[in-house]
Design a protein around this motif. Structure first.
Motif, PDB file in Angstrom:
ATOM      1  N   VAL A 102     -48.574 -58.411 -53.068  1.00 32.50           N
ATOM      2  CA  VAL A 102     -48.810 -59.400 -53.519  1.00 32.50           C
ATOM      3  C   VAL A 102     -49.252 -59.812 -55.574  1.00 32.50           C
ATOM      4  N   VAL A 103     -50.001 -59.260 -55.450  1.00 31.76           N
ATOM      5  CA  VAL A 103     -50.736 -58.861 -57.157  1.00 31.76           C
ATOM      6  C   VAL A 103     -50.143 -58.163 -57.544  1.00 31.76           C
ATOM      7  N   PHE A 104     -49.010 -57.068 -56.662  1.00 31.64           N
ATOM      8  CA  PHE A 104     -48.098 -56.270 -57.427  1.00 31.64           C
ATOM      9  C   PHE A 104     -46.606 -57.077 -58.163  1.00 31.64           C
ATOM     10  N   TYR A 105     -46.036 -57.836 -56.864  1.00 31.46           N
ATOM     11  CA  TYR A 105     -45.170 -58.818 -57.655  1.00 31.46           C
ATOM     12  C   TYR A 105     -45.525 -59.670 -58.510  1.00 31.46           C
ATOM     13  N   LEU A 106     -46.756 -60.080 -58.248  1.00 30.41           N
ATOM     14  CA  LEU A 106     -46.287 -61.737 -60.147  1.00 30.41           C
ATOM     15  C   LEU A 106     -46.866 -60.812 -61.371  1.00 30.41           C
ATOM     16  N   GLN A 142     -57.925 -53.526 -58.477  1.00 31.81           N
ATOM     17  CA  GLN A 142     -58.424 -52.785 -59.692  1.00 31.81           C
ATOM     18  C   GLN A 142     -58.822 -51.313 -59.278  1.00 31.81           C
ATOM     19  N   ALA A 143     -58.942 -51.040 -57.936  1.00 29.05           N
ATOM     20  CA  ALA A 143     -59.083 -49.645 -57.597  1.00 29.05           C
ATOM     21  C   ALA A 143     -57.851 -48.956 -56.801  1.00 29.05           C
ATOM     22  N   ARG A 144     -57.084 -50.085 -56.570  1.00 29.20           N
ATOM     23  CA  ARG A 144     -55.248 -49.507 -55.596  1.00 29.20           C
ATOM     24  C   ARG A 144     -54.057 -49.762 -56.075  1.00 29.20           C
ATOM     25  N   TRP A 176     -65.948 -52.938 -49.979  1.00 35.88           N
ATOM     26  CA  TRP A 176     -64.672 -52.883 -49.321  1.00 35.88           C
ATOM     27  C   TRP A 176     -63.865 -53.419 -50.986  1.00 35.88           C
ATOM     28  N   PRO A 177     -64.205 -54.550 -51.487  1.00 30.91           N
ATOM     29  CA  PRO A 177     -63.529 -55.118 -52.348  1.00 30.91           C
ATOM     30  C   PRO A 177     -63.800 -54.564 -53.336  1.00 30.91           C
ATOM     31  N   VAL A 178     -64.543 -53.654 -53.931  1.00 25.51           N
ATOM     32  CA  VAL A 178     -64.379 -52.867 -55.373  1.00 25.51           C
ATOM     33  C   VAL A 178     -64.160 -51.847 -54.940  1.00 25.51           C
ATOM     34  N   ALA A 193     -54.050 -44.729 -64.872  1.00 24.36           N
ATOM     35  CA  ALA A 193     -55.262 -44.236 -65.384  1.00 24.36           C
ATOM     36  C   ALA A 193     -56.584 -45.466 -65.144  1.00 24.36           C
ATOM     37  N   ALA A 194     -56.016 -46.176 -65.340  1.00 28.31           N
ATOM     38  CA  ALA A 194     -57.448 -48.057 -65.131  1.00 28.31           C
ATOM     39  C   ALA A 194     -58.190 -48.062 -63.498  1.00 28.31           C
ATOM     40  N   PRO A 195     -56.911 -47.942 -62.971  1.00 30.94           N
ATOM     41  CA  PRO A 195     -57.718 -47.785 -61.928  1.00 30.94           C
ATOM     42  C   PRO A 195     -58.947 -46.314 -61.441  1.00 30.94           C
ATOM     43  N   VAL A 196     -58.304 -45.577 -62.023  1.00 35.98           N
ATOM     44  CA  VAL A 196     -59.482 -44.179 -61.353  1.00 35.98           C
ATOM     45  C   VAL A 196     -60.749 -44.641 -62.181  1.00 35.98           C
ATOM     46  N   ALA A 197     -60.368 -45.076 -63.658  1.00 31.83           N
ATOM     47  CA  ALA A 197     -61.678 -45.252 -64.510  1.00 31.83           C
ATOM     48  C   ALA A 197     -62.865 -46.314 -63.881  1.00 31.83           C
TER      49      ALA A 197
END
Length: 413
Positions: free
Chosen positions: A174-178, A240-242, A233-235, A213-217
């Motif tokens: 859903v975040v990706f769609y938005l 922001q991570a996946r 888990w949320p982290v 690169a942003a999630p890797v950072a």
């Protein structure tokens, strides 16, 4: 005329003329292969979760042990990032074409409408059914229900895997769609000011690299600076991570449009890339332990492996012999009902386990996995024809092309 390096003089030509240039093969010509991949991924997800039921994770969040480490590494090869890569690729390719070669894209309202009717009816029904059966007396866990219905449970450490464990990934979808309905048109608009096709390609591909690169950072910062454990888990499971999986798929869409029909892979090259990608994903599963850097960056790395695998399948010059496996009718049908299978397999598995219908010994895990696959698949078939398919017909209400203009509604979860 516009070339890969642009025009030397004069104004940029009308964008519509870019249609005469080479086109990316696109996903439509590889529908059966992609659907077969989805079927394999969905079935392996069921096997993976049955494995978790029998062996459990340890306190550090590492994969549960199994006597044969080679088989254990194969079973624990998580494929959720494959779904993210697939979504990123299929949903971005129209924007990539519009940005690089001109043309129009589906209005944001139509895009979101199709996404809503694709995932929300089944999702809401499954959440409400499971929640009501586990909260037999009111008020029940209303926070859990609210967070699931608003796709925000991925941000709650206590609720992220509650009610419907696998559904955490839908929050990221859903975040990706938005994100896409905002960033896609902005990218198309920005590319209108770039005269050279190569510059437009570089702009789009560079944006995808930054998004990867942003999630890797973030993962690096959370793990080594903030020293947050992997079990928060949320982290490590939040967008922001996946988001890297989606970004990798978006990058593949840009590459496909940029190449068009150039550089199509031949049989041996396609097979080699497929073997390298699958071997790399398996190796990551084999060596990943909480103390290893491969464990920390497991998901970004496997996203790259799935992207290479997808590229080796969709950018081929001819039918590749081993792709016949992906076109097996059963796998195609499993891909068709994969969303329902994804949503219902955990409730089916837990109900059967609580009812004593699954063998209790770890040695009988293969039999337990087979039983769950058969029963969950049957439930998925019913769910698809009773819920998913009728809801998909609503797409015709806002699509004069009768739902045939886009490929992704049938393939993206």
């Amino acid at each position: 005329m516009t070339t890969a390096t642009g025009t030397a003089t004069g104004a940029a030509p009308p964008r519509a003329k870019a249609d005469s240039g080479p086109k990316a093969p696109g996903p439509r010509g590889k529908a059966d292969e992609i659907q077969g991949f989805r079927g394999i991924a969905a079935l392996s997800t069921v096997v993976f979760h049955v494995w978790q039921l029998y062996y459990r994770y340890d306190a550090s969040g590492s994969h549960p042990p199994i006597e044969n480490k080679y088989i254990g590494s194969l079973i624990s090869l998580e494929v959720i990032d494959f779904f993210f890569v697939t979504s990123g690729y299929l949903l971005t390719i129209a924007y990539a074409r519009a940005a690089i070669d001109g043309g129009s894209t589906r209005p944001a309202g139509d895009f979101l409408f199709r996404r809503v009717i694709r995932i929300v009816p089944l999702y809401f029904l499954a959440v409400l059914f499971v929640w009501s059966t586990r909260n037999s007396s009111l008020p029940g866990n209303w926070l859990d229900l609210l967070e699931h219905l608003t796709f925000t449970h991925v941000f709650d450490r206590e609720q992220i895997f509650f009610t419907l464990g696998p559904a955490w990934s839908l929050s990221l979808e859903v975040v990706f769609y938005l994100f896409l309905v905002i960033a896609g048109p902005l990218a198309v608009r920005a590319c209108k000011h770039l005269r050279a096709r190569a510059t437009r390609i570089a702009f789009c591909l560079g944006a995808c690299v930054l998004l990867f690169a942003a999630p890797v950072a973030w993962i690096s910062y959370a793990h080594w600076v903030l020293e947050i454990p992997h079990t928060d888990w949320p982290v490590y499971f939040g967008p922001q991570a996946r988001f890297g999986g989606f970004a990798a798929g978006m990058g593949l869409a840009v590459i496909m449009v940029a190449l068009g029909n150039r550089g199509l892979l031949r049989g041996r090259t396609s097979i080699l890339l497929s073997v390298l990608a699958l071997g790399g994903a398996y190796w990551l599963s084999f060596v990943s332990k909480p103390e290893n850097v491969t464990f920390t960056f497991y998901h970004p790395l496997t996203s790259l492996m799935w992207t290479v695998l997808m590229y080796s399948v969709v950018h081929t010059a001819a039918t590749i012999r081993w792709h016949a496996l992906l076109r097996v009718r059963f796998l195609g049908y499993a891909g068709l009902v994969s969303y329902s299978l994804f949503m219902w397999h955990e409730p089916v598995m837990l109900w059967m386990n609580d009812s004593g219908l699954l063998p209790g010994s770890q040695n009988l895990y293969p039999l337990g996995a087979l039983i769950v696959v058969v029963c969950a698949f049957a439930a998925a078939v019913v769910s698809y024809w009773v819920i998913e398919y009728p809801c998909s017909m609503l797409a015709k209400l806002r699509d004069k092309s009768g739902g045939k203009r886009d490929f992704y509604p049938e393939l993206v979860r």
